[in-house]
Design an enzyme around this catalytic site. Structure first.
Site, short mmCIF file in Angstrom:
data_model
loop_
_atom_site.label_atom_id
_atom_site.label_comp_id
_atom_site.label_asym_id
_atom_site.label_seq_id
_atom_site.Cartn_x
_atom_site.Cartn_y
_atom_site.Cartn_z
N ARG A 177 -3.12 -8.61 -1.70
CA ARG A 177 -2.97 -7.18 -1.90
C ARG A 177 -3.65 -6.63 -3.15
NH1 ARG A 177 -1.89 -7.35 2.76
NH2 ARG A 177 -0.04 -6.54 3.83
N SER A 227 3.42 -0.45 4.57
CA SER A 227 4.41 -1.33 3.93
C SER A 227 4.79 -0.80 2.55
CB SER A 227 3.84 -2.75 3.79
OG SER A 227 3.59 -3.32 5.05
N GLU A 297 4.33 -2.16 -2.97
CA GLU A 297 2.96 -2.07 -2.49
C GLU A 297 2.50 -0.61 -2.48
OE1 GLU A 297 0.43 -3.09 1.57
OE2 GLU A 297 2.08 -4.38 0.97
#
Length: 304
Positions: A177, A227, A297
């Protein structure tokens, strides 16, 4: 916030037609939540973008690029500064055999369709990721074991000093990520991808399977930011959220998805306060029950 001065400067530089003021941002985000930006600009080319950066740097006004507005929560009072949304020239795609040069403003969904048409494989995982390419690079977007790091050759970006630079994949330090551009104040302009020749029918079949998996597991028919949390090592964030009985939890018009607990959906006119409450409540419950501090996130911008 020097609005009148900036308006005059934009007019002098010939970019007033791509500039807006006190622009509501909720329609620029996938969650459909958020207040206005003091300044909003959609540059059509690098020359326009350089003018914008120069003006706002001169007056020490902060700016952000929001792309397709995914993985993003803009707070209800909006953003004190400039929001940039790349347009036109930043949405071009150029093919040269297996090499594809792509503007940072191109959506991953559209890009996956274009490379399919050329019989190129490597982006099947991106077929249902709603973001633009620039953000996908910054966050190393991924699905089912595949990620942007697999296909990137180099990235061209604009620095805050208005210089165009290029960085190779080996220097991007891709990780889960993220890549090292995430901590730098840069604007991604273009990405060079290296794909593979493939069988068009097989590529299309993979795309259909990936879309079906996402439709089954994720609330794609709702307004979401994607997310909310990263998966902690050894765990899935969604499973932890279920175990602490936060799945389906609601506040106002915001709700933790009953389909996938790591998504928060906007069921109408949710406020950022509603969404933040749910995020913080999830964090508290997971920390209390499992001793795990969830890492967000989603990016949060603006003033409450």
């Amino acid at each position: 916030m020097k609005i009148d001065i900036v308006k005059n400067e934009c007019k002098k530089q010939g970019i007033d037609h791509i500039s807006k003021f006190d622009e509501p941002l909720r329609n620029y985000t996938s969650l459909r939540v958020g207040g206005p930006a003091d300044f909003f600009c959609s540059p059509n080319n690098i020359e326009d973008l350089k003018k914008v950066v120069s003006i706002f740097k001169e007056y020490n006004i902060p700016f952000w690029v929001i792309g397709n507005g995914t993985n993003l929560l803009i707070l209800d009072s909006g953003i004190r500064g400039l929001v940039i949304n790349l347009n036109k020239d930043f949405k071009k795609i150029e093919f040269s055999d297996k090499i594809v040069k792509v503007g940072a403003g191109v959506s991953l969904v559209y890009l996956s369709k274009m490379v399919l048409n050329r019989g190129l494989s490597g982006l099947e995982f991106a077929c249902a990721i709603p973001g633009a390419l620039g953000g996908a690079i910054i966050n190393n977007a991924s699905f089912k074991g595949n990620c942007m790091a697999d296909v990137v050759q180099n990235v061209t970006f604009l620095t805050r000093d208005n210089k165009i630079e290029r960085i190779s994949k080996s220097n991007l330090n891709f990780n889960y990520r993220e890549c090292n551009l995430k901590s730098k104040s840069v604007i991604i302009l273009e990405v060079t991808l290296l794909l593979e020749k493939g069988n068009k029918e097989e590529i299309e079949s993979k795309i259909k399977r990936n879309i079906e998996i996402r439709k089954t597991r994720q609330p794609l028919d709702k307004f979401t930011a994607g997310s909310i949390f990263k998966n902690p090592p050894g765990y899935y964030a969604g499973e932890l959220i279920e175990k602490v009985k936060a799945k389906g939890l609601s506040r106002g018009k915001a709700q933790v998805s009953s389909k996938h607990a790591n998504f928060i959906v906007n069921n109408g006119d949710a406020s950022s306060r509603d969404v933040l409450y749910l995020i913080e409540e999830i964090e508290k419950r997971v920390k209390k029950n499992y001793g795990i501090k969830l890492e967000r996130e989603i990016e949060i911008l603006g003033e409450p």
